[in-house]
Design a protein around this motif. Structure first.
Motif, PDB file in Angstrom:
ATOM      1  N   VAL A  84       0.845  -1.201   0.000  1.00  0.00           N
ATOM      2  CA  VAL A  84       0.000   0.000   0.000  1.00  0.00           C
ATOM      3  C   VAL A  84       0.878   1.248   0.000  1.00  0.00           C
ATOM      4  O   VAL A  84       0.603   2.216  -0.718  1.00  0.00           O
ATOM      5  CB  VAL A  84      -0.974  -0.005   1.204  1.00  0.00           C
ATOM      6  N   THR A  85       1.949   1.228   0.768  1.00  0.00           N
ATOM      7  CA  THR A  85       2.874   2.368   0.807  1.00  0.00           C
ATOM      8  C   THR A  85       3.495   2.606  -0.569  1.00  0.00           C
ATOM      9  O   THR A  85       3.618   3.755  -1.009  1.00  0.00           O
ATOM     10  CB  THR A  85       3.969   2.141   1.871  1.00  0.00           C
ATOM     11  N   SER A  86       3.859   1.553  -1.269  1.00  0.00           N
ATOM     12  CA  SER A  86       4.421   1.695  -2.619  1.00  0.00           C
ATOM     13  C   SER A  86       3.417   2.347  -3.562  1.00  0.00           C
ATOM     14  O   SER A  86       3.770   3.233  -4.344  1.00  0.00           O
ATOM     15  CB  SER A  86       4.818   0.329  -3.187  1.00  0.00           C
ATOM     16  N   ILE A  87       2.177   1.924  -3.486  1.00  0.00           N
ATOM     17  CA  ILE A  87       1.124   2.492  -4.336  1.00  0.00           C
ATOM     18  C   ILE A  87       0.918   3.964  -3.994  1.00  0.00           C
ATOM     19  O   ILE A  87       0.863   4.829  -4.881  1.00  0.00           O
ATOM     20  CB  ILE A  87      -0.183   1.693  -4.176  1.00  0.00           C
ATOM     21  N   GLN A  88       0.819   4.262  -2.709  1.00  0.00           N
ATOM     22  CA  GLN A  88       0.595   5.644  -2.286  1.00  0.00           C
ATOM     23  C   GLN A  88       1.783   6.537  -2.634  1.00  0.00           C
ATOM     24  O   GLN A  88       1.601   7.700  -2.985  1.00  0.00           O
ATOM     25  CB  GLN A  88       0.293   5.686  -0.786  1.00  0.00           C
ATOM     26  N   THR A  89       2.994   6.006  -2.561  1.00  0.00           N
ATOM     27  CA  THR A  89       4.180   6.778  -2.921  1.00  0.00           C
ATOM     28  C   THR A  89       4.158   7.135  -4.397  1.00  0.00           C
ATOM     29  O   THR A  89       4.463   8.271  -4.784  1.00  0.00           O
ATOM     30  CB  THR A  89       5.461   5.984  -2.575  1.00  0.00           C
ATOM     31  N   GLU A  90       3.791   6.181  -5.231  1.00  0.00           N
ATOM     32  CA  GLU A  90       3.693   6.433  -6.676  1.00  0.00           C
ATOM     33  C   GLU A  90       2.654   7.521  -6.959  1.00  0.00           C
ATOM     34  O   GLU A  90       2.911   8.452  -7.727  1.00  0.00           O
ATOM     35  CB  GLU A  90       3.329   5.146  -7.409  1.00  0.00           C
ATOM     36  N   LEU A 129       2.681   1.025 -11.632  1.00  0.00           N
ATOM     37  CA  LEU A 129       1.614   0.538 -10.751  1.00  0.00           C
ATOM     38  C   LEU A 129       1.301  -0.923 -11.056  1.00  0.00           C
ATOM     39  O   LEU A 129       1.080  -1.715 -10.146  1.00  0.00           O
ATOM     40  CB  LEU A 129       0.348   1.394 -10.908  1.00  0.00           C
ATOM     41  N   ASP A 130       1.300  -1.280 -12.328  1.00  0.00           N
ATOM     42  CA  ASP A 130       1.047  -2.669 -12.686  1.00  0.00           C
ATOM     43  C   ASP A 130       2.161  -3.574 -12.175  1.00  0.00           C
ATOM     44  O   ASP A 130       1.925  -4.736 -11.858  1.00  0.00           O
ATOM     45  CB  ASP A 130       0.909  -2.826 -14.200  1.00  0.00           C
ATOM     46  N   GLY A 131       3.359  -3.044 -12.077  1.00  0.00           N
ATOM     47  CA  GLY A 131       4.498  -3.832 -11.624  1.00  0.00           C
ATOM     48  C   GLY A 131       4.536  -4.055 -10.120  1.00  0.00           C
ATOM     49  O   GLY A 131       5.334  -4.842  -9.635  1.00  0.00           O
ATOM     50  N   ILE A 132       3.677  -3.380  -9.384  1.00  0.00           N
ATOM     51  CA  ILE A 132       3.631  -3.571  -7.934  1.00  0.00           C
ATOM     52  C   ILE A 132       2.878  -4.863  -7.652  1.00  0.00           C
ATOM     53  O   ILE A 132       1.698  -4.992  -7.972  1.00  0.00           O
ATOM     54  CB  ILE A 132       2.950  -2.374  -7.228  1.00  0.00           C
ATOM     55  N   ALA A 133       3.579  -5.815  -7.096  1.00  0.00           N
ATOM     56  CA  ALA A 133       2.980  -7.128  -6.826  1.00  0.00           C
ATOM     57  C   ALA A 133       1.890  -7.001  -5.772  1.00  0.00           C
ATOM     58  O   ALA A 133       2.101  -6.394  -4.725  1.00  0.00           O
ATOM     59  CB  ALA A 133       4.059  -8.095  -6.365  1.00  0.00           C
ATOM     60  N   THR A 134       0.729  -7.574  -6.052  1.00  0.00           N
ATOM     61  CA  THR A 134      -0.370  -7.536  -5.079  1.00  0.00           C
ATOM     62  C   THR A 134      -0.698  -8.921  -4.558  1.00  0.00           C
ATOM     63  O   THR A 134      -1.702  -9.111  -3.895  1.00  0.00           O
ATOM     64  CB  THR A 134      -1.644  -6.921  -5.710  1.00  0.00           C
ATOM     65  N   ARG A 145      -4.667  -0.392  -5.401  1.00  0.00           N
ATOM     66  CA  ARG A 145      -4.004  -0.324  -6.703  1.00  0.00           C
ATOM     67  C   ARG A 145      -5.000  -0.011  -7.806  1.00  0.00           C
ATOM     68  O   ARG A 145      -4.722   0.789  -8.690  1.00  0.00           O
ATOM     69  CB  ARG A 145      -3.257  -1.613  -7.025  1.00  0.00           C
ATOM     70  N   LYS A 146      -6.173  -0.604  -7.741  1.00  0.00           N
ATOM     71  CA  LYS A 146      -7.211  -0.345  -8.749  1.00  0.00           C
ATOM     72  C   LYS A 146      -7.597   1.137  -8.742  1.00  0.00           C
ATOM     73  O   LYS A 146      -7.726   1.759  -9.795  1.00  0.00           O
ATOM     74  CB  LYS A 146      -8.431  -1.230  -8.477  1.00  0.00           C
ATOM     75  N   ASP A 147      -7.775   1.715  -7.565  1.00  0.00           N
ATOM     76  CA  ASP A 147      -8.107   3.139  -7.457  1.00  0.00           C
ATOM     77  C   ASP A 147      -6.978   4.011  -8.004  1.00  0.00           C
ATOM     78  O   ASP A 147      -7.215   5.023  -8.666  1.00  0.00           O
ATOM     79  CB  ASP A 147      -8.406   3.518  -6.003  1.00  0.00           C
TER      80      ASP A 147
END
Length: 168
Positions: A84-90, A129-134, A145-147
């Motif tokens: 989540v932190t990676s997504i929010q940082t991006e 974002l797609d490269g961030i493993a979920t 990530r979807k948002d």
């Protein structure tokens, strides 16, 4: 290191199965057809039997081709919080560095180079974002990530709509 390659091809009729596009790209890139993912408008194109119209593919659509990760070389699973932190940082980086440039362009959408630059940066953000493993992850991580993908895609749509409107 990041590399972007653009391939232009004639889109087959709307009732053509997605596998035809995947096979064409496989032939062109010499990658096995199962060695890459296809993304359109932030959505994974995952049903090769579906017609291309099911994914709203049309003339001038942009499809991202992402190499599949070899599980033998996959990094250790991250915690949900770190994902989540990676997504929010991006997203934060986009909002602070790119959104002001996007807003300036939207006020005066006449600079073709700026349109291309912003479009490229937004597409790169979608790829990151797609490269961030979920996986393995909770529904919260997937939703986050979807948002984020929707927000970036909205920025890209606004950019392209402003460019198209000023050209007509």
């Amino acid at each position: 290191m990041t590399v972007t390659v653009k391939i232009t091809f004639d889109l087959p009729p709307p009732d053509t199965p997605v596998r035809a596009i995947r096979q064409s790209l496989s032939d062109y890139t010499r990658l096995p057809h199962d060695a890459f993912k296809l993304i359109h408008a932030g959505a994974l194109i995952n049903d090769d039997n579906a017609p291309i119209s099911a994914y709203s593919l049309h003339e001038n659509s942009v499809i991202a081709l992402i190499g599949a990760t070899d599980p033998r070389h996959a990094p250790q699973a991250q915690s949900e919080r770190s994902i989540v932190t990676s997504i929010q940082t991006e997203l934060h980086a986009l909002r602070t560095s790119l959104r002001p440039d996007l807003d300036s362009f939207l006020a005066d959408p006449t600079n073709q180079k700026e349109h291309l630059r912003l479009g490229e940066l937004l597409l790169q953000a979608l790829l990151r974002l797609d490269g961030i493993a979920t996986e393995p992850a909770s529904e919260e991580v997937r939703k986050e990530r979807k948002d984020a993908v929707r927000e970036v895609q909205d920025m890209l749509d606004r950019l392209d709509n402003a460019w198209a409107a000023q050209r007509s």
